[in-house]
Design a protein around this motif. Structure first.
Motif, short mmCIF file in Angstrom:
data_model
loop_
_atom_site.label_atom_id
_atom_site.label_comp_id
_atom_site.label_asym_id
_atom_site.label_seq_id
_atom_site.Cartn_x
_atom_site.Cartn_y
_atom_site.Cartn_z
N ALA A 190 39.55 37.49 52.31
CA ALA A 190 38.50 38.48 52.15
C ALA A 190 38.10 38.58 50.69
O ALA A 190 38.96 38.61 49.80
CB ALA A 190 38.99 39.83 52.66
N LYS A 191 36.82 38.64 50.45
CA LYS A 191 36.26 38.81 49.09
C LYS A 191 36.72 37.73 48.12
O LYS A 191 36.80 37.96 46.91
CB LYS A 191 36.64 40.18 48.53
CG LYS A 191 36.02 41.31 49.30
CD LYS A 191 36.11 42.59 48.54
CE LYS A 191 35.38 43.69 49.28
NZ LYS A 191 35.69 45.00 48.77
N ILE B 266 42.19 45.05 50.53
CA ILE B 266 40.95 44.31 50.28
C ILE B 266 40.04 45.17 49.41
O ILE B 266 39.38 44.68 48.52
CB ILE B 266 40.28 43.97 51.62
CG1 ILE B 266 41.23 43.09 52.46
CG2 ILE B 266 38.96 43.26 51.39
CD1 ILE B 266 40.75 42.85 53.87
N ASP B 267 40.02 46.47 49.68
CA ASP B 267 39.16 47.36 48.90
C ASP B 267 39.92 47.95 47.70
O ASP B 267 41.12 47.78 47.59
CB ASP B 267 38.69 48.54 49.78
CG ASP B 267 37.95 48.03 51.00
OD1 ASP B 267 37.16 47.09 50.82
OD2 ASP B 267 38.20 48.56 52.10
N GLY B 268 39.16 48.63 46.86
CA GLY B 268 39.79 49.36 45.75
C GLY B 268 40.30 48.45 44.64
O GLY B 268 41.06 48.89 43.79
N GLY B 269 39.88 47.19 44.65
CA GLY B 269 40.27 46.29 43.56
C GLY B 269 41.60 45.60 43.78
O GLY B 269 42.09 44.90 42.91
N GLY B 270 42.20 45.79 44.95
CA GLY B 270 43.48 45.14 45.21
C GLY B 270 43.34 43.64 45.43
O GLY B 270 42.24 43.13 45.63
N PHE C 49 45.73 43.91 37.12
CA PHE C 49 44.86 44.90 37.74
C PHE C 49 44.12 45.80 36.75
O PHE C 49 43.37 46.66 37.18
CB PHE C 49 45.67 45.80 38.69
CG PHE C 49 46.10 45.10 39.95
CD1 PHE C 49 45.15 44.55 40.79
CD2 PHE C 49 47.44 44.99 40.29
CE1 PHE C 49 45.52 43.91 41.96
CE2 PHE C 49 47.82 44.35 41.45
CZ PHE C 49 46.86 43.80 42.30
N GLN C 52 40.52 46.31 37.34
CA GLN C 52 40.07 46.53 38.73
C GLN C 52 39.91 48.03 38.97
O GLN C 52 40.73 48.63 39.66
CB GLN C 52 41.08 45.94 39.72
CG GLN C 52 41.33 44.46 39.53
CD GLN C 52 40.10 43.63 39.84
OE1 GLN C 52 39.32 43.96 40.71
NE2 GLN C 52 39.93 42.54 39.10
N THR C 53 38.88 48.61 38.40
CA THR C 53 38.76 50.07 38.46
C THR C 53 37.98 50.53 39.69
O THR C 53 37.92 51.72 39.95
CB THR C 53 38.09 50.62 37.20
OG1 THR C 53 36.91 49.86 37.00
CG2 THR C 53 38.99 50.47 36.00
N ALA C 54 37.36 49.60 40.39
CA ALA C 54 36.68 49.91 41.64
C ALA C 54 35.72 51.10 41.50
O ALA C 54 35.66 51.96 42.38
CB ALA C 54 37.69 50.17 42.76
N THR C 131 42.91 55.77 43.85
CA THR C 131 41.53 55.60 43.40
C THR C 131 41.17 54.14 43.21
O THR C 131 40.11 53.68 43.63
CB THR C 131 41.31 56.38 42.08
OG1 THR C 131 41.73 57.72 42.28
CG2 THR C 131 39.86 56.33 41.67
N SER C 132 42.05 53.41 42.55
CA SER C 132 41.73 52.01 42.28
C SER C 132 43.02 51.25 42.01
O SER C 132 44.07 51.85 41.78
CB SER C 132 40.83 51.89 41.05
OG SER C 132 41.54 52.32 39.90
N ALA C 133 42.91 49.93 42.05
CA ALA C 133 44.09 49.10 41.77
C ALA C 133 44.59 49.35 40.35
O ALA C 133 45.80 49.39 40.10
CB ALA C 133 43.75 47.63 41.95
#
Lengths: 296, 667, 204
Positions: A190-191, B266-270, C49, C52-54, C131-133
């Motif tokens: 994914a992605k 997959i989301d949130g930058g993981g 990471f 990776q602040t999304a 919130t984010s990675a």
């Protein structure tokens, strides 16, 4: 002494029995990996065969030594009082058997590295390639033709003798796109789009499947790759454009829900799903312009 | 806060499937049976005093081995169930979910709760004896290690009857194993079972590293250590450097699932790929954690029964060290097909192939240890001999897999499955069994019946090859791993059927092995021979079973294979003139078992995401540690000289030097 | 009080006096090696990471120089006082040990209060572990360190009770020495946190 001097005969019986069984039951080994039907699979096949030859050398040497030593130096009533020598080692011998694996490793490493780099490129660089997006979802395979604008599910048609650049991606769990007769696999994530070059030498149907476990109906994630003469392929595309239904966004979303489906064909797929494959680097973006101009 | 909600899972008690109902019933019956026997024969006290509170490395070793054999049974039943399901196309013996759970638990149980504890058990039994030590460096910590392993294994094994098993494979790849795609508690069992036992393993690594480096008898230099001790030392180093990575990986996934963090989502930058990296940075060294000690066992056994010292000792040591270093540099070969680019794949192909070099050196050295020897085919030797051809088959296919472009075709297929079973069964399991047979008389004072054991051996080895040779072929025919069924017409049926038959033959071999053990426990003559195999190393110089303090006098070592030197050259290991002195030995303690009990509670609470229960367990663990810190001032007792006399006499008789031994030294 | 008398009885380097003590100190060093691997993995994860602040808050949005400088100073000072306590332990001065170790504990507590305050503030600004990675990695790295410090506080308090009760003996000295190693180690880890998390967070 226990009657285990017969040990080696038992071994031979075992091996013999196995050989018998295997030859008896697997009449046709020419399938899958050992039946390459395109340049990519052929390159891998050649490498596999080369490695089997090299490894056979090791097997023969070690097995022979093993059997000879076991027979020759086994304890027997005649050598009851025999006192084995106090040997520390033998520098020369040890250097020899360090060098043998070194040589074998080099002999395998060189074609390994060259093939690794070869497989990154189109198998037939002089031919115009086509791009197909292969996407895994729980538990089906979705194929999108960005230039032609059509979509198929659980089967993919390709023109024979044309290099195909499969753009791989997943909608959920990580799978692996594998068509053994055309070439080795690559993960779908994914992605994180990746690509895999494959090409079929001649028209035919080749079995493909997801190779990396994705949950309940993973076992059913089989698809066929159907290679056709380029002219037949073009006809097929035209026919799909004319006769197959268009796919709405809702239908696509529904398709992504976990479950299995049969073969499907669509004359188009939702706009925002025609995503920008070249965003993610990896080059080879020549088909992008066609995509923009052809899809309208 | 919703964290403190005690949610019930859909099905707390798993019931309905006949297999699981059967498991439930047998669990209850066995438990009742054990309770009944212990009560009837008034053995509770004995169980507590002699086993649950022991800090004696030999008893801890035995408990590890017994647990590992139980886990071998459990993992083996998993294997049989899988093979029944795959015997023919389209069978419905297991449904997909059940099959997925079973292959997951099979892999996890075999690696984490069978192979490792079996080897750690043998290390516990043999290593302190081999270096002339009276115990490990930290006996209480050693008990904690065992009980943490036990708690982790118990927790993990509960999953299939309470709440549901993990079902994402022993590699537990994300995003599949993430909260989004696999909600429920199965994966939590995996995370906490491994986490708890992993902490115990780390402690074992530290313990044996210190023991071997700091507690060797005088004269036992590093280059005089037995090869099993060497392999244990290197394994401990690998444990210390690899296990913290597993701890972190498991913790991060736990935070993802429990607290909604975004490490592997997959989301949130993981990044799901991060899991593959962390898992295999631990996972590949882990493979060597379970193979190097086996190498050590083979070295001991082959040398003993070829009646010849280990050929190329220093090359063997260098090879182990080289393998351990390379083991940290090859992890990417587990995912060549994850888009790493040609440079990375090439580099990792080459490092992986390079492992073949030191391994090859070892194989040749084993062969030449037997050259000009006088080879006796005892059961431990049979397992060691069978190791060579079988492991070589696993080894050469490993080199084939190391070639990245070829791996594109083998990856995730049965070819790979067969490869690692050849190295893990042909290497690790054969090694465990060789070690079990070899050290059994040292542990218990009698041998396992050789006649039944040889039957067990042949049946097992034949079944093993029948199972796994076809797997190579069916893999090349395109059969991927982890599918719960397949259709007809793929050319896989015949091979799969042979595999299933082979698995049952292996199972019969295991039954024979268990029978051999039970038969021997009931009928074997207790001869309590110190040196039943005509051994070469220190453990054979003391009584069988050894006294709890091992050595009445600290031995003095003058070279490799000290007992052999004493027997053949009349060198003295135990100096009769040295006066006996009282020995300080650690006291028994219940803290390790109690502490592991709290870990179990904590694990159970966190598995079900019942935070208060989890925290209560952690609090219990902390209280145990505090209790220990406040009370460890008087944790030793003295063994008086009067108690040492018999053991000392036995030592002098076995390895007390020329004068004491009289006529033996004519050669 | 009898501290001065005890000084006479206690040999140099009392922590190394017994075989048991030597083994435990060596074993603890090996444990610290494993801890180094643990923290290295967490640092590597954080560095992977950190961007990776999304769409959530970035390091720059959150970190405040004053706060983390204060935390750093407090923790560094505590390492210094802890070192002084070890010195006093070797001199056999029980009162000195209690004083300097007590101060170390107070500084450790101060650090923890500040760190928890910092976390509460971030969460108030909507920056949670989910919130984010980037924030997941940030919280996990820092709280792993924080939990270590808290355990250290608990451990040292327990040791001080033992010192009060039993005085400075080879055993209590060894225990203090090992706890000291642990404390210094956490300080070293913090220096890496300071650099890899806070400083790079400000410049990026």
């Amino acid at each position: 002494m226990e009657p285990f001097l017969k040990g080696r005969w038992k071994w031979l019986t075992v091996v013999g029995m196995l050989m018998f069984f295997l030859t008896g039951c697997s009449s046709n080994i020419k399938a899958g990996v050992l039946n390459p039907q395109g340049p990519v699979a052929q390159k891998q096949y050649d490498l596999i065969m080369w490695s089997i030859i090299l490894m056979s050398v090791i097997l023969v040497v070690v097995f022979t030594l093993f059997v000879v030593i076991l027979i020759k130096y086994r304890a027997r009533p005649e050598n009851e009082g025999y006192e084995p020598p106090d040997q520390e080692g033998n520098r020369l011998l040890e250097v020899v058997w360090t060098m043998i694996p070194v040589i074998i490793v080099i002999a395998l490493a060189v074609p390994t590295v060259t093939t690794t780099f070869d497989l990154e490129k189109s198998p037939s660089p002089d031919k115009e390639p086509i791009t197909i997006e292969a996407e895994s979802a729980q538990w089906k395979w979705i194929f999108k033709y960005p230039v032609q604008g059509i979509e198929t599910v659980n089967y993919v048609k390709i023109p024979a003798n044309v290099p195909v650049r499969f753009q791989l991606e997943s909608h959920d769990a990580m799978n692996s796109f594998w068509v053994p007769e055309l070439g080795g696999q690559e993960y779908t994530m994914a992605k994180m789009p990746m690509y895999l070059w494959l090409e079929a030498d001649k028209p035919g149907t080749y079995l493909g499947r997801g190779a990396n476990f994705t949950g309940r109906d993973f076992a059913k994630m089989e698809f066929t790759v159907e290679a056709e003469k380029p002219s037949d392929f073009d006809d097929w595309v035209k026919q799909v454009k004319e006769t197959a239904p268009a796919q709405s966004k809702e239908e696509f979303e529904k398709l992504l829900e976990p479950g299995t489906v049969g073969r499907m064909t669509f004359s188009s797929y939702p706009e925002d799903e025609k995503k920008d494959s070249s965003d993610h680097g990896h080059g080879h973006g020549s088909s992008k312009e066609h995509h923009e101009s052809n899809s309208h | 806060m919703d964290l403190f909600d005690m949610k019930m899972p859909d099905q707390l008690i798993v019931w309905g499937n006949p297999l699981i109902n059967g498991a439930w019933i047998s669990i209850i019956l066995v438990t009742l049976g054990i309770v009944f026997v212990l009560t009837k024969y008034k053995k509770w006290r004995w169980l507590w005093d002699e086993w649950l509170t022991t800090v004696d490395h030999k008893k801890i070793g035995i408990m590890y081995i017994v647990s590992a054999l139980l886990m071998l049974f459990r993992g083996g039943v998993d294997a049989l169930l899988m093979r029944i399901q795959l015997a023919l196309p389209n069978l419905e013996f297991l449904d997909a979910q059940h099959y997925n759970e079973i292959f997951t638990t099979h892999g996890t149980v075999m690696i984490i709760f069978m192979a490792m504890p079996f080897l750690i058990g043998l290390m516990n039994v043999a290593v302190p004896l081999q270096i002339g030590a009276r115990d490990v460096a930290f006996p209480t910590l050693n008990a904690i290690s065992f009980w943490l392993f036990f708690a982790g294994a118990l927790l993990f094994n509960l999953s299939f009857v309470i709440g549901g098993s993990p079902d994402a494979g022993w590699t537990n790849y994300v995003p599949l194993a993430g909260e989004e795609l696999t909600p429920g508690i199965g994966i939590n069992y995996y995370l906490w079972g491994l986490q708890i036992s992993g902490i115990g393993t780390l402690a074992t690594g530290i313990n044996f590293l210190v023991t071997i480096l700091k507690m060797r008898a005088p004269g036992m230099t590093l280059m005089r250590m037995p090869m099993f001790t060497w392999s244990t030392l290197i394994t401990s180093v690998i444990i210390v450097f690899a296990f913290p990575v597993l701890t972190v990986a498991l913790a991060l996934l736990t935070f993802d699932r429990l607290l909604g963090a975004h490490f592997f989502t997959i989301d949130g930058g993981g990044m799901p790929m991060m899991w593959a990296n962390l898992f295999w940075i631990w996972g590949h060294p882990e493979v060597y954690i379970v193979i190097l000690p086996a190498f050590g066992i083979f070295s001991e056994v082959i040398s003993t029964f070829a009646r010849k010292r280990l050929f190329g000792y220093s090359a063997m040591v260098v090879s182990i060290v080289a393998i351990s270093a390379l083991s940290f540099l090859v992890w990417v070969h587990h995912f060549f097909t994850m888009g790493n680019g040609p440079w990375i794949n090439s580099v990792f192909s080459i490092t992986t192939m390079a492992i073949a070099i030191p391994t090859g050196v070892k194989v040749f050295n084993w062969l030449f240890t037997m050259y000009k020897g006088r080879i006796e085919f005892t059961t431990p030797m049979l397992w060691s001999l069978a190791f060579i051809p079988n492991f070589i088959i696993g080894g050469v296919t490993g080199v084939m897999l190391a070639s990245a472009p070829a791996d594109y075709q083998y990856h995730n297929s049965y070819f790979l499955i067969s490869h690692f079973h050849y190295v893990l069964i042909g290497g690790t399991v054969f090694g465990c069994l060789a070690g079990l047979y070899y050290w059994w008389p040292k542990m218990f004072g009698f041998k396992i019946n050789e006649r039944i054991s040889k039957w067990a051996f042949w049946v097992f080895v034949i079944g093993f090859n029948m199972t796994f040779i076809p797997m190579y072929l069916v893999g090349l025919k395109g059969m991927p791993r982890r599918i719960y069924t397949y259709r007809e017409g793929l050319g896989w049926t015949g091979l799969n059927f042979i595999e299933t038959v082979g698995t049952f033959v292996m199972g019969a071999g295991f039954v024979l092995l268990v029978w051999a053990i039970i038969y021997s426990i009931r009928h074997a003559k207790r001869d309590y021979e110190s040196d039943p195999w005509n051994g070469r190393t220190l453990e054979w110089a003391i009584a069988s079973p050894p006294p709890h303090y091992n050595f009445a006098r600290v031995p003095r070592i003058t070279g490799q294979d000290p007992l052999w030197r004493a027997k053949k050259k009349g060198e003295t290991i135990f100096e009769e003139k040295t006066p006996l002195k009282p020995i300080h030995m650690p006291n028994h303690t219940g803290i390790p078992a109690v502490m592991a009990g709290f870990w179990f509670v904590a694990g159970f609470g966190f598995v079900f995401e019942w935070i208060p229960v989890g925290l209560a367990g952690i609090l219990g663990v902390l209280l145990c540690m505090m209790w220990r810190s406040l009370t460890d001032y008087h944790d030793h007792h003295e063994v008086p000289v009067t108690e040492l006399r018999d053991a000392a006499a036995e030592e002098i008789k076995n390895a007390g030097g020329r004068s004491a031994r009289g006529v033996v030294n004519d050669g | 009080m009898a501290e001065l008398d005890q000084k006479v009885n206690l040999p140099d380097f009392p922590e190394y006096q017994t075989e048991d003590g030597r083994l435990k100190i060596f074993g603890f060093w090996v444990f610290l090696a494993a801890e180094v691997v643990l923290f290295s993995t967490l640092f590597a994860t954080y560095l992977v990471f950190k961007d990776q602040t999304a769409g959530g808050p970035t390091a720059k949005d959150l970190f405040e120089v004053k706060e983390f400088m204060a935390e750093t100073l407090i923790l560094l000072t505590s390492s210094f006082t802890c070192g002084l306590a070890t010195l006093k332990m070797r001199l056999g001065q029980k009162k000195g040990v209690l004083m300097w170790m007590g101060l170390t504990l107070l500084l450790g507590l101060g650090f923890m209060v500040m760190e928890i305050g910092e976390f509460i503030k971030y969460v108030g600004e909507g920056a949670t572990i989910g919130t984010s990675a980037f924030l997941s990695a940030f919280y996990v790295l820092l709280s792993t360190h924080g939990v270590h410090v808290s355990l250290g506080i608990l451990w040292v308090s327990l040791l001080l009770i033992q010192v009060v009760k039993r005085g400075l003996t080879p055993i209590t000295s060894r225990k203090l020495f090992i706890a000291g190693l642990y404390w210094h180690f956490l300080d070293v880890v913090w220096i890496f946190v300071f650099t890899a998390v806070y400083l790079t967070g400000l410049v990026s």
